[in-house]
Design a protein around this motif. Sequence first.
Motif, PDB file in Angstrom:
ATOM      1  N   PHE A  56      43.321   5.534  -8.681  1.00 11.81           N
ATOM      2  CA  PHE A  56      42.897   5.971  -7.355  1.00 11.81           C
ATOM      3  C   PHE A  56      43.730   7.120  -6.797  1.00 11.81           C
ATOM      4  N   GLN A  57      44.865   7.437  -7.477  1.00 10.59           N
ATOM      5  CA  GLN A  57      45.627   8.627  -7.092  1.00 10.59           C
ATOM      6  C   GLN A  57      44.759   9.879  -7.170  1.00 10.59           C
ATOM      7  N   ILE A  58      43.861   9.912  -8.171  1.00 10.39           N
ATOM      8  CA  ILE A  58      43.080  11.131  -8.373  1.00 10.39           C
ATOM      9  C   ILE A  58      41.633  10.974  -7.909  1.00 10.39           C
ATOM     10  N   VAL A  59      41.385   9.881  -7.179  1.00 11.41           N
ATOM     11  CA  VAL A  59      40.037   9.652  -6.664  1.00 11.41           C
ATOM     12  C   VAL A  59      39.911  10.326  -5.313  1.00 11.41           C
ATOM     13  N   LYS A  60      38.775  10.940  -5.076  1.00 10.32           N
ATOM     14  CA  LYS A  60      38.567  11.589  -3.781  1.00 10.32           C
ATOM     15  C   LYS A  60      37.494  10.882  -2.951  1.00 10.32           C
ATOM     16  N   ASN A  61      36.394  10.461  -3.570  1.00 13.67           N
ATOM     17  CA  ASN A  61      35.309   9.810  -2.830  1.00 13.67           C
ATOM     18  C   ASN A  61      35.154   8.350  -3.244  1.00 13.67           C
ATOM     19  N   VAL A  62      34.994   7.471  -2.278  1.00 15.11           N
ATOM     20  CA  VAL A  62      34.581   6.111  -2.621  1.00 15.11           C
ATOM     21  C   VAL A  62      33.277   5.795  -1.900  1.00 15.11           C
ATOM     22  N   ARG A  63      32.207   5.878  -2.640  1.00 13.21           N
ATOM     23  CA  ARG A  63      30.871   5.588  -2.111  1.00 13.21           C
ATOM     24  C   ARG A  63      30.574   4.107  -2.328  1.00 13.21           C
ATOM     25  N   GLY A  64      29.495   3.681  -1.691  1.00 15.45           N
ATOM     26  CA  GLY A  64      29.055   2.292  -1.761  1.00 15.45           C
ATOM     27  C   GLY A  64      29.238   1.638  -3.120  1.00 15.45           C
ATOM     28  N   PHE A 123      36.637  -1.230 -17.082  1.00 17.16           N
ATOM     29  CA  PHE A 123      35.998  -0.163 -17.868  1.00 17.16           C
ATOM     30  C   PHE A 123      34.881   0.496 -17.054  1.00 17.16           C
ATOM     31  N   LEU A 124      34.152  -0.320 -16.282  1.00 15.64           N
ATOM     32  CA  LEU A 124      33.028   0.199 -15.500  1.00 15.64           C
ATOM     33  C   LEU A 124      33.480   0.978 -14.268  1.00 15.64           C
ATOM     34  N   LEU A 125      34.609   0.559 -13.681  1.00 18.54           N
ATOM     35  CA  LEU A 125      35.066   1.163 -12.415  1.00 18.54           C
ATOM     36  C   LEU A 125      35.220   2.686 -12.488  1.00 18.54           C
ATOM     37  N   PRO A 126      35.975   3.244 -13.478  1.00 13.40           N
ATOM     38  CA  PRO A 126      36.094   4.710 -13.503  1.00 13.40           C
ATOM     39  C   PRO A 126      34.767   5.413 -13.786  1.00 13.40           C
ATOM     40  N   ARG A 127      33.857   4.736 -14.533  1.00 14.53           N
ATOM     41  CA  ARG A 127      32.541   5.349 -14.788  1.00 14.53           C
ATOM     42  C   ARG A 127      31.767   5.503 -13.477  1.00 14.53           C
ATOM     43  N   ARG A 128      31.860   4.468 -12.627  1.00 17.45           N
ATOM     44  CA  ARG A 128      31.235   4.509 -11.304  1.00 17.45           C
ATOM     45  C   ARG A 128      31.871   5.629 -10.462  1.00 17.45           C
ATOM     46  N   LEU A 129      33.215   5.779 -10.608  1.00 15.22           N
ATOM     47  CA  LEU A 129      33.911   6.841  -9.869  1.00 15.22           C
ATOM     48  C   LEU A 129      33.491   8.213 -10.369  1.00 15.22           C
ATOM     49  N   LEU A 130      33.338   8.338 -11.696  1.00 15.12           N
ATOM     50  CA  LEU A 130      32.955   9.632 -12.277  1.00 15.12           C
ATOM     51  C   LEU A 130      31.607  10.085 -11.741  1.00 15.12           C
ATOM     52  N   HIS A 159      33.351  17.354 -14.767  1.00 13.17           N
ATOM     53  CA  HIS A 159      34.393  18.363 -14.964  1.00 13.17           C
ATOM     54  C   HIS A 159      35.518  18.231 -13.940  1.00 13.17           C
ATOM     55  N   SER A 160      35.587  17.073 -13.273  1.00 16.60           N
ATOM     56  CA  SER A 160      36.600  16.851 -12.248  1.00 16.60           C
ATOM     57  C   SER A 160      37.948  16.530 -12.888  1.00 16.60           C
ATOM     58  N   ALA A 161      39.003  16.526 -12.043  1.00 17.64           N
ATOM     59  CA  ALA A 161      40.344  16.140 -12.498  1.00 17.64           C
ATOM     60  C   ALA A 161      40.313  14.707 -13.016  1.00 17.64           C
ATOM     61  N   LEU A 162      39.504  13.869 -12.373  1.00 20.16           N
ATOM     62  CA  LEU A 162      39.392  12.475 -12.787  1.00 20.16           C
ATOM     63  C   LEU A 162      38.864  12.380 -14.202  1.00 20.16           C
ATOM     64  N   SER A 163      37.809  13.131 -14.475  1.00 23.00           N
ATOM     65  CA  SER A 163      37.201  13.115 -15.799  1.00 23.00           C
ATOM     66  C   SER A 163      38.224  13.534 -16.849  1.00 23.00           C
ATOM     67  N   HIS A 164      38.978  14.597 -16.539  1.00 24.92           N
ATOM     68  CA  HIS A 164      40.004  15.094 -17.443  1.00 24.92           C
ATOM     69  C   HIS A 164      41.088  14.032 -17.669  1.00 24.92           C
ATOM     70  N   ALA A 165      41.494  13.372 -16.555  1.00 23.51           N
ATOM     71  CA  ALA A 165      42.592  12.404 -16.637  1.00 23.51           C
ATOM     72  C   ALA A 165      42.191  11.203 -17.494  1.00 23.51           C
TER      73      ALA A 165
END
Lengths: 195, 195, 195, 195
Positions: free
Chosen positions: B64-72, B120-127, B133-139
């Motif tokens: 979550f350090q590199i997360v910017k949006n948290v949608r529903g 495993f699903l959580l970062p996919r939902r964040l992506l 091509h976000s920093a998250l995807s790279h990380a």
Amino acid sequence: MDKSRLEAFSDGVFAVIITIMVLDLKAPAGDNLNALKPLLPIFLSYVLSFVYVAIYWNNHHHLFQIVKNVRGGVLWANVHLLFWLSLFPFVTAWAGENHFTSWPTAVYGFVLLMAAIAYFLLPRRLLAAHGRHSALSHALGSDFKGKISPVFYALAIPLASVSPHFAVLIYAGVALLWIVPDRRVEHVIEREGHK
Amino acid sequence: MDKSRLEAFSDGVFAVIITIMVLDLKAPAGDNLNALKPLLPIFLSYVLSFVYVAIYWNNHHHLFQIVKNVRGGVLWANVHLLFWLSLFPFVTAWAGENHFTSWPTAVYGFVLLMAAIAYFLLPRRLLAAHGRHSALSHALGSDFKGKISPVFYALAIPLASVSPHFAVLIYAGVALLWIVPDRRVEHVIEREGHK
Amino acid sequence: MDKSRLEAFSDGVFAVIITIMVLDLKAPAGDNLNALKPLLPIFLSYVLSFVYVAIYWNNHHHLFQIVKNVRGGVLWANVHLLFWLSLFPFVTAWAGENHFTSWPTAVYGFVLLMAAIAYFLLPRRLLAAHGRHSALSHALGSDFKGKISPVFYALAIPLASVSPHFAVLIYAGVALLWIVPDRRVEHVIEREGHK
Amino acid sequence: MDKSRLEAFSDGVFAVIITIMVLDLKAPAGDNLNALKPLLPIFLSYVLSFVYVAIYWNNHHHLFQIVKNVRGGVLWANVHLLFWLSLFPFVTAWAGENHFTSWPTAVYGFVLLMAAIAYFLLPRRLLAAHGRHSALSHALGSDFKGKISPVFYALAIPLASVSPHFAVLIYAGVALLWIVPDRRVEHVIEREGHK
């Protein structure tokens, strides 16, 4: 790495530990003062542990005031400290219910010792990320209390087999030593603020 | 949507889970070391689960350090993870009290597996909210650990019916794999900070 | 008045409620799947309540995103909501242990109803501080779910005396209704962000 | 010294205390209303303590809104307050399970008295760091409620030996006195905001 979540998680763990210890103070069957009497050693054990968790929270608070970076290693040094603190409810209950006899008192002291070692290692891990000439390094100074406390616990643990109550007095004495606030850290923060 | 409350709520749940597990370490009746012996498997079970919750908190913190949006959808993917973690106190107690026999070990592994799938699903939902091509995807990169862990659990669960202690070794091994901090994420954060 | 502490305290209460409910899932004596069977209704009761607390946290999170002032009355409207939520562990245990027979199911529904009423009152208390033409007022809109939920509970409670399982289905149905995220609020926040 | 961690830790302790008190409301064996009857005094005891913890949180929230410095002494004055609050779950259970007979009611009142004294001392400790002419000093004003509450408790405690239910009425009456929000503090904050 942002330190605010490390603080928030640690505050949560501190808050739960300090509060669930009271669950071992079970309401007695009788409704008079005599019914409370058998709870007295459990209550004293609770008070000692409450003061210890409060001291650790206080010191943790002071320490992280001047921390700037929390890298991977710091997270685990912090979790290591929380692990030993998480055993406080168990040793508090065991020592209190057995009226501080030898073994429970020694094991209580062992958990105090391990927590003290964990808290001794934590600022060293932080220094590795901040450098020897940082404000943190200055604030820690000689870290006299951090060095002397484990020695006291290490002496009290074998003593518990002969005189457990004297060992408990040592634990309480070390707690008193820590209640005196760490003026050096406050001093550094103030000076930083004036810049 | 602000991520700070999602972090605060998650930190609270992590803190309570990691701390109430110790309530299963009940103070024994006797006051000597022999009285502690039957607690040893419960203690080992506690240590393993403590390390696992700490790992999940650590990874959650990094992610979550590199997360910017948290949608529903992210809120519910996070709650899904917390649900499986909330079952840790139960499976820890059941496996510990039964000295890691086959069924409790398999069910412990099943909860590990479900938590791993949820994580495993959580970062996919964040992506989905951040873009490929976000920093998250790279990380996240190849997310090797996130992919291999469920496979290990899935192998260990049937193994528990034959050799539960070997299954526990696998659980401990996967934990070790995760304790190594995720350098890639730290790397990306650092680079972002330099911009 | 700053809303951040109201959020922090509420998050803490939500986190403790959602986590201590699992303490009623006590590790059974046996170590096989048959030993788990009697826990099934308690587990289902736990899942339903877990989802409900998560929904309340989610909605609370959404609602306070667009809140600007928290005056005295809001603090107590919030405490009122937390009070009814704090009874979830009790009704969850009672309903689960009795396999959702009539009375426990009705009392479970009563606590759901009171929490729904408390959550219905909370935004009204907030509106009094924000005005009828505020972003909050717009985001709430007709508050269809907030109005229909108490009606469903009020219907399900007497129904529990005839067919408690059907009442439980209604509770689960209302939960499903809420899991769908409140698009209107997200919509308003987005628009505010664009200004 | 930053006040945010003191608030976060206190919020955590408040949240755990207010929530674990419900653990004493154990699900009864029977599944009808008669089975709930013996829980009534425990429930009433729970409600009274819930309201008291909420009042303390509310007042703590208001007080720290206008606090600027938290020095060493403040941390310990705060821990002192949390200590007496942490005994609420114990006295709530003891008084509730014994239907508010004399001794449990008196001990409940004693913990109320000690918490009130601790909360009386806390702003005085804060004033020492803020000065007599600060916004805090103005907001506290005569602190009428803070002075009158301990007097009521001190009167109610001996009364409990004669008529415990009348003592409980006094406890509830003092709670009502506090539920009225502290307009003076809100007033000062508003004025500060206008500057």
